[in-house]
Structures are given as C-alpha cells and as structure tokens.
Design a protein around this motif. Structure first.
Motif, short mmCIF file in Angstrom:
data_model
loop_
_atom_site.label_atom_id
_atom_site.label_comp_id
_atom_site.label_asym_id
_atom_site.label_seq_id
_atom_site.Cartn_x
_atom_site.Cartn_y
_atom_site.Cartn_z
N ALA A 495 48.31 3.84 22.86
CA ALA A 495 49.02 3.02 23.84
C ALA A 495 50.52 3.33 23.83
N MET A 496 51.09 3.52 22.62
CA MET A 496 52.51 3.85 22.54
C MET A 496 52.81 5.19 23.21
N ILE A 497 51.93 6.15 23.00
CA ILE A 497 52.15 7.47 23.60
C ILE A 497 52.08 7.37 25.12
N GLY A 498 51.07 6.66 25.63
CA GLY A 498 50.95 6.52 27.08
C GLY A 498 52.13 5.80 27.68
N ASP A 515 44.76 16.82 8.84
CA ASP A 515 44.41 17.56 10.05
C ASP A 515 43.71 16.65 11.05
N HIS A 516 42.93 15.69 10.52
CA HIS A 516 42.24 14.75 11.41
C HIS A 516 43.26 13.96 12.25
N ALA A 517 44.33 13.51 11.62
CA ALA A 517 45.37 12.78 12.35
C ALA A 517 46.02 13.69 13.38
N ARG A 518 46.25 14.95 13.02
CA ARG A 518 46.84 15.89 13.98
C ARG A 518 45.95 16.03 15.21
N VAL A 519 44.65 16.15 14.97
CA VAL A 519 43.71 16.31 16.09
C VAL A 519 43.71 15.07 16.99
N LEU A 520 43.68 13.89 16.37
CA LEU A 520 43.68 12.66 17.16
C LEU A 520 44.95 12.54 18.00
N LEU A 521 46.09 12.89 17.41
CA LEU A 521 47.35 12.81 18.14
C LEU A 521 47.37 13.80 19.30
N ARG A 522 46.85 14.98 19.05
CA ARG A 522 46.80 15.97 20.14
C ARG A 522 45.90 15.49 21.27
N GLU A 523 44.75 14.89 20.90
CA GLU A 523 43.84 14.37 21.92
C GLU A 523 44.48 13.23 22.70
N ALA A 524 45.40 12.50 22.05
CA ALA A 524 46.09 11.40 22.73
C ALA A 524 47.29 11.87 23.51
N ALA A 525 47.47 13.21 23.59
CA ALA A 525 48.55 13.83 24.37
C ALA A 525 49.93 13.63 23.74
N CYS A 526 49.97 13.41 22.43
CA CYS A 526 51.28 13.35 21.75
C CYS A 526 51.91 14.74 21.80
N ASP A 527 53.21 14.80 22.01
CA ASP A 527 53.89 16.08 22.20
C ASP A 527 54.17 16.80 20.89
N GLU A 528 54.74 16.12 19.93
CA GLU A 528 55.15 16.76 18.68
C GLU A 528 54.73 15.89 17.50
N ALA A 529 54.79 16.50 16.31
CA ALA A 529 54.48 15.76 15.09
C ALA A 529 55.26 16.35 13.93
N GLN A 530 55.49 15.53 12.91
CA GLN A 530 56.07 16.00 11.67
C GLN A 530 55.45 15.20 10.54
N GLY A 531 55.38 15.80 9.39
CA GLY A 531 54.78 15.12 8.24
C GLY A 531 54.35 16.11 7.20
N TYR A 532 53.82 15.60 6.11
CA TYR A 532 53.46 16.44 4.97
C TYR A 532 52.34 17.43 5.30
N PHE A 533 51.53 17.14 6.33
CA PHE A 533 50.48 18.09 6.70
C PHE A 533 51.09 19.42 7.10
N PHE A 534 52.22 19.37 7.75
CA PHE A 534 52.90 20.60 8.18
C PHE A 534 53.84 21.11 7.09
N ALA A 535 54.69 20.25 6.61
CA ALA A 535 55.63 20.65 5.55
C ALA A 535 56.39 19.43 5.07
#
Length: 563
Positions: A495-498, A515-535
């Motif tokens: 809802a926040m993304i929309g 990675d699961h959170a990354r996939v969910l965010l991508r499916e929700a059309a989130c543009d960018e992400a940062q966090g320990y999964f990446f670095a």
C-alpha cells in the motif's frame, strides 16, 4: 568604640567554643585566645547574662585566671545572642583598676553587643539566605552538609531530597506569561506545606528559583521518604495555587555520612528528579544504572565535539542502493561512523540522537556533506559517477542559510546538484513546517534530490506527504524486515508503494535482508532497495570492489563503475 566610650584600655569581641575563648576583634590584648575554663566570657555564654566583675582579684572564680595575672582587674561583658537564642560569646571591656558600672554604661555595652551580633549575622547570611523565601541557599547547604558528620555517626546511611516544583517546560511557559512573583509564591506555598508535612523540624534549602533540598531525618528509610513525598505531591490540590499548570517531582539520593561528597549527592538527586520527570512519576530514587547511562551520553557528547575538531576519528561508509528491476547499483547512502581512540567504535544509533539535540547538529551535517562530496569528486576522477544520499537532521532544516551552504559546497566540489540526495525524516520536515518546507523547496528547485526517510514511522499524514517537496520515499526497515513472513506487513508495504507512486515519488525499501523480501518488493513494483542482502555499509575501497564484482554481465546504469 567600646574602649573610647568606657575610657578603658582593653575591649574585645570574643567568641567561645568548647575549649577556648577567641578574640575576633580586640584593643589592648596581645594574645588571640585563652582557655575557656578561666575565661569570663565563657561565663557570659554559660549564663546568657550580662556579667560584671568589679575586681578579678577579689573574685574566687577568676582571681587565678590569665587575665588577672596580666594585670586586669575590672571586667564587664554583654552576651552576643543570635536570633535563635544561642549565645556565641561576649562584647567585653576590661580595665587595670577595680571599678563599678552604672546602669547607663550597662545599656551602652548591651547596645554595642547588639550591633556586633547584627554584624555577625549579616556576614553570616550574606550570600547564604535567599532574599525572597528566606531559606538558606546552596552555599549554606554545602556548609551544613560538611558538618553532618558532627551530628550523625560516620558511615551512617542518609537520604538527601531534591524537589523541582515544576518541569523545565512548565517554567519556560510560566516565564513567558507571568512575573517572577508567580515563582516566588510557588516556592513559599510549597515550603509552608512541606514544613507542615515534615513536622517543621527539617531544615530546607533553596538551591534554585524553584528547587528545594533537604536532608531527611536520621533513620528515615527510602521507602518511607518516598511515600511521604508522593503523598505530599498528590495532595497539592490542598496547598498549590499553580496545581493545574505545574507538576512537582522529587529525587531521593541515598548517601553515606562522611563518605559521599556534597556535590555528588546533589548530582545524584538531580539525576533522580530527571528520572521522575521522564517517567511521569512524583518521586524517583537515584539509580546508578540510569546515572551511568546519562554519564555515557554526556561523555559521548563532549568527545564527539572533540572528534569534529579532529576528524581523523570520523569517516563515511557507504551502503549501496540497487534498482530492483535491473539489479544495477544506482547510488549509495553515506553513513557516518565514529571510532574513538579509547571508547572504540561508537554506534551512530547511540551518538546521533544526542548530537541532533545540540548545537553540534549543524557542523556534523556540514562535515558529512563535505566529506560525501569530496568522495564523489574522488570517485569521479577515478571514472565512477555514483550519486550519494546524506541524512539531514531537523535542526538543519531550520537554519536560514542551510540551502545556500549546501549549494556552495556542490559548487566548491564541482558536483551536479542531481548527484546529491538529502534524506529527511517526516518528523524533521514537520517540526517547523513553514521553515522546513522553504528550505526543502529551495534545494528541490536547485536540482538537489530530496528523500523522505523512515516513511511510516512519523506523521504519515497524506496532507503532509503531498506537500513535502521531495523525489523519493524510503520505506522504513521496520516494515520491510520480516515482511516475507507477515502478510500484514506485506500488505502495508504494498500500500505504501502504491500510494507513493500515485503521488509521484520513487520508492526505496530499506532493511532488505533476504532474497524472498527482494522478490516480494519487486513484485510490488518497488523501485529500489538497500539492506544486508545486497551489502552492509562499506568502506570506499570495499564499495569499489563490490561494484566491480557486480559489473560483469549486468546492465549497468550511469551510476555503476565505469573504468
């Protein structure tokens, strides 16, 4: 004056202690003291009466005194008595020949003694008595505290109490609309009621405009003292005319007689009062654990000021921001780190909230922005164009020249405004809406990117969100972490993304750890992400290495490494 009026060669003001008679002012006397046992002035003190000895050699008590041996024959002394009825010594005149004294001379010497006592009390009370409440002040408290071992056993437990009759915010509000008489009346009515509660035998001290201290009666337990003070505060409807606009709080500081310094006791009591205000309680007992935490905060604040002057302790690390659609690094957030030579690494979560409440917020943000721009210039020279985001605190947005200083630094380092992003929390932007918005609008208009940081944890008002001149919304990590296991969190984030997209913002998710959170965010059309999964946040060299590892086979954008 006495020597002239009586036409006698010897006159003195003497004070008598347990062992000796001391001449504090004298005419015709060479020595400064004599033993109390043979001193006529001691007899004046003991009897609290005017004493006349026509001839010392004819007096059975004093014929063998040092005075008689030195040739003194006549003595007359009037008692020096204070307001409480205690006799401290005598105003005396002495002669080398026997004589009598007239009623008029007796009156004169009595008047002179009264003048001496008035002078003694004036000197004693000067700087020791509050002129409004007539309570002894801080100086007297320190003196009386030093004398406490004379009245109580050394090493005995004791309690000091400090009362604040209003919180700092309440005093500030009262000062804006009321005269000083308001505070004076507040103190006087509190002292009267507390004196009745304590039985009128406990001495109170005024340490500040609305601060009163006392030492609890010997043998009082902390529980008993706390209950009595809490009851007194609860009953303020009966004694306080300011009960609707002020809230008293009391701090109890246990200490050991003869072993704990007075200033330490006052600090402990002050710490307890602040704990009471913070907890919304009427009374708090000193906590060494809480005190240690405040000492730590105070130490960090002082040491961070030195660190700003010696910036080798400070450095920036950088956490990449990744485009979820392409997987490319499109920027990084610059994060301040502090390594103290003795304390080691201090977490920004510990020192930044303290810094942001002080005047150091301005130079800290200035240092971070300057360091970030210098790093961007160095990377650009090495072939890397990487936009950076920097956190900005609430006080920065209230600085009249903040926008101009940021733009000047961009010009100084030859960095395009669009390469810098300033992250502002919702709460910071709303603290002073008009000024903050004017600052953000100035930066926005100049091309500097603005991000709303920690979205969802502040005001989260649609009206505010619509009015803030920003480009990016960063969803707080508290919503993102664990969203893959919590459907409610997932729905909130979606809802926040929309909503943010509908208002024209680019959306960044913080705290992505799986990675699961990354996939969910991508499916929700989130543009960018940062966090320990990446670095994790990386040192400059480590970030360059991380970028090189990601570059092969990936669709790089302008922000990626170009070498």
């Amino acid at each position: 004056m006495a020597a002239r009026l009586f036409d006698l060669p010897i006159a003195a003001v003497s004070l008598t202690d347990a062992d000796r008679q001391w001449f504090k002012s004298k005419v015709g006397v060479e020595h400064w003291s004599i033993p109390r046992l043979q001193a006529p002035c001691a007899a004046v003190c003991d009897g609290d009466n005017f004493l006349v000895i026509p001839d010392l050699l004819e007096d059975e008590h004093f014929r063998d005194s040092p005075l008689a041996a030195s040739g003194v024959r006549f003595y007359a002394g009037a008692p020096l008595t204070d307001r409480d009825g205690h006799t401290l010594g005598a105003m005396c005149v002495l002669g080398t020949a026997p004589r009598q004294i007239t009623a008029a001379e007796r009156d004169v010497l009595t008047d002179l003694a009264a003048m001496v006592m008035a002078q003694i009390e004036l000197q004693h009370t000067l700087g020791r008595i509050d002129p409004i409440s007539h309570l002894p002040n801080r100086n007297q408290f320190l003196d009386d505290f030093a004398d406490l071992p004379k009245a109580r056993p050394h090493g005995a437990p004791a309690l000091a109490v400090l009362l604040h009759l209003a919180s700092p915010a309440q005093l500030a509000n009262a000062a804006r609309v009321m005269s000083s008489c308001y505070l004076d009346a507040m103190v006087n009515e509190a002292v009267r009621s507390l004196s009745i509660r304590l039985g009128g035998t406990t001495r109170m001290y005024q340490l500040g405009p609305t601060q009163v201290a006392l030492i609890a009666p010997q043998g009082t337990s902390a529980a008993t003292c706390r209950a009595a003070l809490a009851s007194w505060v609860d009953e303020r409807d009966l004694w306080s005319t300011s009960r609707f606009v002020t809230t008293p709080a009391a701090g109890i500081a246990p200490f050991t007689v003869g072993e704990t310094a007075a200033l330490d006791v006052l600090r402990f009591a002050e710490s307890a009062v602040q704990d009471a205000f913070a907890a919304g309680a009427a009374v708090a007992v000193y906590s060494s654990a809480q005190d240690a935490a405040y000492l730590r905060r105070f130490t960090l604040l002082n040491e961070f000021g030195r660190a700003l002057a010696q910036p080798d302790q400070l450095r920036l690390v950088f956490q990449p921001r990744v485009d979820l659609a392409s997987g490319a690094c499109v920027g990084a957030e610059a994060l301040l780190r502090w390594r103290h030579p003795q304390l080691g690494d201090v977490s920004p979560g510990e020192f930044m909230p303290i810094v942001e409440q002080t005047s150091m917020a301005r130079p800290t943000t200035a240092w971070v922005i300057d360091a970030a721009l210098r790093q961007m210039a160095a990377w650009r020279a090495a072939g890397l164009r990487l936009p950076l985001s920097v956190n900005v605190s609430a006080p920065n947005l209230l600085e009249a020249d903040f926008a101009d200083r940021v733009l000047a630094l961009l010009c100084q380092h030859d960095i395009e405004p669009g390469q810098l992003e300033l992250e502002v929390t919702e709460s910071a932007a709303m603290e002073n809406l008009a000024t903050a918005h004017a600052t953000l609008a100035r930066l926005h208009g100049a091309g500097v990117r603005v991000a709303i940081d920690d979205f969802g944890t502040g005001y989260s008002s649609l009206a505010y969100l619509q009015s803030i001149p920003a480009h990016v919304v960063k969803i707080d990590q508290s919503f993102v972490r664990g969203m893959e296991h919590d459907a409610r969190k997932g729905s909130l984030v979606t809802a926040m993304i929309g909503l943010s997209h509908d208002l024209g913002y680019r959306v960044v998710a913080e705290g992505v750890e799986t990675d699961h959170a990354r996939v969910l965010l991508r499916e929700a059309a989130c543009d960018e992400a940062q966090g320990y999964f990446f670095a994790r946040p990386l040192e400059p060299a480590a970030l360059c290495a991380w970028l090189r590892e990601r570059a092969p086979g990936q669709p790089l954008r302008e922000a990626a490494l170009v070498e």
